[in-house]
Write a protein that holds these residues in place. Structure first.
Motif, PDB file in Angstrom:
ATOM      1  N   SER A   5       0.814  -1.225   0.000  1.00  0.00           N
ATOM      2  CA  SER A   5       0.000   0.000   0.000  1.00  0.00           C
ATOM      3  C   SER A   5       0.851   1.280   0.000  1.00  0.00           C
ATOM      4  N   HIS A   6       2.118   1.172   0.448  1.00  0.00           N
ATOM      5  CA  HIS A   6       3.003   2.346   0.449  1.00  0.00           C
ATOM      6  C   HIS A   6       3.254   2.881  -0.958  1.00  0.00           C
ATOM      7  N   LEU A   7       3.056   2.025  -1.979  1.00  0.00           N
ATOM      8  CA  LEU A   7       3.290   2.462  -3.361  1.00  0.00           C
ATOM      9  C   LEU A   7       2.134   3.305  -3.899  1.00  0.00           C
ATOM     10  N   TYR A   8       1.019   3.315  -3.152  1.00  0.00           N
ATOM     11  CA  TYR A   8      -0.193   3.948  -3.682  1.00  0.00           C
ATOM     12  C   TYR A   8      -0.717   5.048  -2.756  1.00  0.00           C
ATOM     13  N   ARG A   9       0.210   5.671  -2.027  1.00  0.00           N
ATOM     14  CA  ARG A   9      -0.180   6.743  -1.101  1.00  0.00           C
ATOM     15  C   ARG A   9      -0.721   7.959  -1.835  1.00  0.00           C
ATOM     16  N   HIS A  10      -0.338   8.100  -3.099  1.00  0.00           N
ATOM     17  CA  HIS A  10      -0.795   9.257  -3.888  1.00  0.00           C
ATOM     18  C   HIS A  10      -2.241   9.099  -4.350  1.00  0.00           C
ATOM     19  N   CYS A  11      -2.812   7.908  -4.181  1.00  0.00           N
ATOM     20  CA  CYS A  11      -4.141   7.620  -4.743  1.00  0.00           C
ATOM     21  C   CYS A  11      -5.250   7.940  -3.749  1.00  0.00           C
ATOM     22  N   ARG A  12      -6.371   8.362  -4.269  1.00  0.00           N
ATOM     23  CA  ARG A  12      -7.585   8.451  -3.466  1.00  0.00           C
ATOM     24  C   ARG A  12      -8.031   7.031  -3.144  1.00  0.00           C
ATOM     25  N   ARG A  13      -8.399   6.790  -1.880  1.00  0.00           N
ATOM     26  CA  ARG A  13      -8.731   5.429  -1.442  1.00  0.00           C
ATOM     27  C   ARG A  13      -9.770   4.743  -2.335  1.00  0.00           C
ATOM     28  N   PRO A  14     -10.863   5.415  -2.700  1.00  0.00           N
ATOM     29  CA  PRO A  14     -11.909   4.698  -3.461  1.00  0.00           C
ATOM     30  C   PRO A  14     -11.416   4.091  -4.778  1.00  0.00           C
ATOM     31  N   VAL A  15     -10.419   4.705  -5.420  1.00  0.00           N
ATOM     32  CA  VAL A  15      -9.981   4.189  -6.728  1.00  0.00           C
ATOM     33  C   VAL A  15      -9.171   2.900  -6.585  1.00  0.00           C
ATOM     34  N   LEU A  16      -8.825   2.545  -5.338  1.00  0.00           N
ATOM     35  CA  LEU A  16      -8.018   1.340  -5.111  1.00  0.00           C
ATOM     36  C   LEU A  16      -8.866   0.103  -4.824  1.00  0.00           C
ATOM     37  N   HIS A  17     -10.160   0.276  -4.649  1.00  0.00           N
ATOM     38  CA  HIS A  17     -11.015  -0.875  -4.351  1.00  0.00           C
ATOM     39  C   HIS A  17     -11.232  -1.709  -5.617  1.00  0.00           C
ATOM     40  N   TRP A  18     -11.236  -3.035  -5.455  1.00  0.00           N
ATOM     41  CA  TRP A  18     -11.435  -3.926  -6.610  1.00  0.00           C
ATOM     42  C   TRP A  18     -12.787  -3.667  -7.281  1.00  0.00           C
ATOM     43  N   SER A  19     -13.791  -3.367  -6.469  1.00  0.00           N
ATOM     44  CA  SER A  19     -15.130  -3.120  -7.016  1.00  0.00           C
ATOM     45  C   SER A  19     -15.145  -1.899  -7.935  1.00  0.00           C
ATOM     46  N   PHE A  20     -14.200  -0.989  -7.742  1.00  0.00           N
ATOM     47  CA  PHE A  20     -14.050   0.163  -8.637  1.00  0.00           C
ATOM     48  C   PHE A  20     -13.119  -0.177  -9.798  1.00  0.00           C
ATOM     49  N   ARG A  21     -12.070  -0.911  -9.500  1.00  0.00           N
ATOM     50  CA  ARG A  21     -11.022  -1.147 -10.488  1.00  0.00           C
ATOM     51  C   ARG A  21     -11.444  -2.112 -11.592  1.00  0.00           C
ATOM     52  N   PHE A  22     -12.106  -3.220 -11.218  1.00  0.00           N
ATOM     53  CA  PHE A  22     -12.384  -4.235 -12.231  1.00  0.00           C
ATOM     54  C   PHE A  22     -13.273  -3.735 -13.383  1.00  0.00           C
TER      55      PHE A  22
END
Length: 418
Positions: free
Chosen positions: A58-75
């Protein structure tokens, strides 16, 4: 809401080595000459970022808004991208097994793809998939490659590869098969010895699968996340067909690390003989004589020659392979010299993903391995443009609202002349 990044098709004409950028309809091909005896197909290579690996790092994705990291959003985003580009062959990496079974495979099957999957060994959550359109190809063989070998201490990592042999569906003409390979090599920048050995294992499998009865090789497309940068020794080995690794620091192989202080040098040979793969990256025949000629039938001179060859190879620091492989991408923007990137997160923005292919003979004259016969090499017709690091940070890097992996998909259109 952040803006979207725009990528366009670059159409390429190999016969006059010109490149023209065309905006607009992805199916328009106004430059490359038409040919009746041809089979055109497109390939996508895409590291879709396993959800478990995202959460473990998760340290690689600190720049991201949390919601865009959820699988339900990503897939849904990833699927939308795959649908939009509509490639005939998909080579996917970091395909998580539970998501593959429940969502990825059913979704792709509904789009007309046949899917093959190889999970990583050990208790790793993900693997590699190759999916292809039923309408374009029939499946001749499936050949998974496990890089973990309990009998070889060097090979203690769980990476895998997958090699398919596909038959183009062409009603009017006979066509050679096409060998499609997909892999995700070890990440660890300091373990170039493992990366090179994994690559050699993949090349040996490709050599076995692509080898035809007349001694030639059918056309090859090799995709994946090679965890190595352009110009690195591993990359150069793929493209040039040879590598003298004598004196090469182990961490310099992939080019991901700048400093080689305190690093040990690659041993000669890199891998032990019991791996069963030669320095030419082909499977070694375990017994030199065939059934019709036993050891006792060989003259002492023949035995001495065989032994001398094996001994000479063991001490050689030269790796070779027999394919003339070109990269779909040039890795630098011609006008500025700025590097293209295929992956971007908080720690880095570099190229590690590639589509390599066996080019037509006219494109490879003078390259090592060009003397190996190819049945109808591939002509690169077009590629989907890549981006600079600066481009990606204008949309807050990767993943973002529209691009749901930390890698960009690579896309190429090929023509097989019949």
């Amino acid at each position: 809401m952040l803006g979207t990044i725009t990528r366009h098709w670059e159409y390429i004409c190999n016969h006059n080595k010109e490149k023209t950028k065309i905006l607009g309809d992805k199916n328009v091909d106004p430059i490359c000459e038409d040919s009746e005896n041809k089979f055109d197909f497109s390939v996508m290579s895409y590291n879709i970022l396993s959800q478990d690996l995202l959460e473990d790092n998760s340290h690689l994705y600190r720049h991201c808004r949390r919601p865009v990291l959820h699988w339900s959003f990503r897939f849904p985003n990833i699927l939308k991208e795959i649908k939009h580009f509509d490639a005939d062959v998909l080579c996917l990496q970091e395909v998580q097994e539970d998501h593959y079974g429940a969502e990825i495979r059913p979704s792709l099957e509904s789009l007309g793809y046949h899917c093959e999957y190889k999970m990583r060994t050990g208790r790793k959550p993900d693997g590699c998939a190759i999916c292809f359109k039923h309408s374009k190809f029939s499946l001749l063989s499936v050949n998974p490659v496990e890089f973990y070998r309990p009998d070889v201490p060097l090979l203690d990592r769980d990476n895998v590869g997958l090699v398919l042999l596909l038959q183009p569906k062409i009603p009017s003409a006979a066509s050679p098969a096409i060998c499609v390979a997909n892999t995700h090599l070890l990440y660890n920048p300091r373990r170039g010895d493992i990366k090179l050995t994994q690559l050699a294992m993949l090349l040996a499998e490709i050599s076995s699968v692509a080898h035809q009865k007349d001694g030639s090789f059918c056309p090859i497309v090799m995709c994946g996340d090679f965890n190595s940068v352009p110009g690195s020794p591993l990359y150069s080995f793929i493209k040039e067909g040879k590598l003298n690794y004598e004196g090469l620091p182990i961490g310099k192989v992939s080019g991901q690390e700048q400093s080689s202080r305190g690093q040990r040098i690659l041993s000669i040979p890199i891998w032990p003989p019991n791996l069963g793969i030669s320095q030419n990256c082909v499977y070694e025949v375990q017994q030199v004589p065939k059934v019709e000629k036993t050891d006792s039938d060989l003259t002492q001179t023949e035995l001495d020659k065989t032994e001398a060859l094996v001994t000479a190879e063991k001490v050689s620091s030269n790796l070779q392979h027999h394919f003339s492989l070109s990269s779909v991408y040039s890795h630098y923007f011609p006008d500025t010299g700025i590097p293209e990137v295929t992956t971007c997160h908080s720690r880095s923005a570099i190229t590690v993903d590639y589509i390599f292919y066996s080019a037509e003979k006219e494109d490879v004259s003078g390259q090592p391995g060009a003397e190996v016969a190819l049945v109808g090499g591939l002509k690169l017709l077009a590629r989907l443009s890549l981006l600079t690091e600066q481009d990606l940070w204008t949309v807050n890097g990767l993943p973002n609202e529209n691009n749901s992996s930390d890698h960009l998909p690579l896309l190429a259109k090929f023509r097989l002349e019949l």
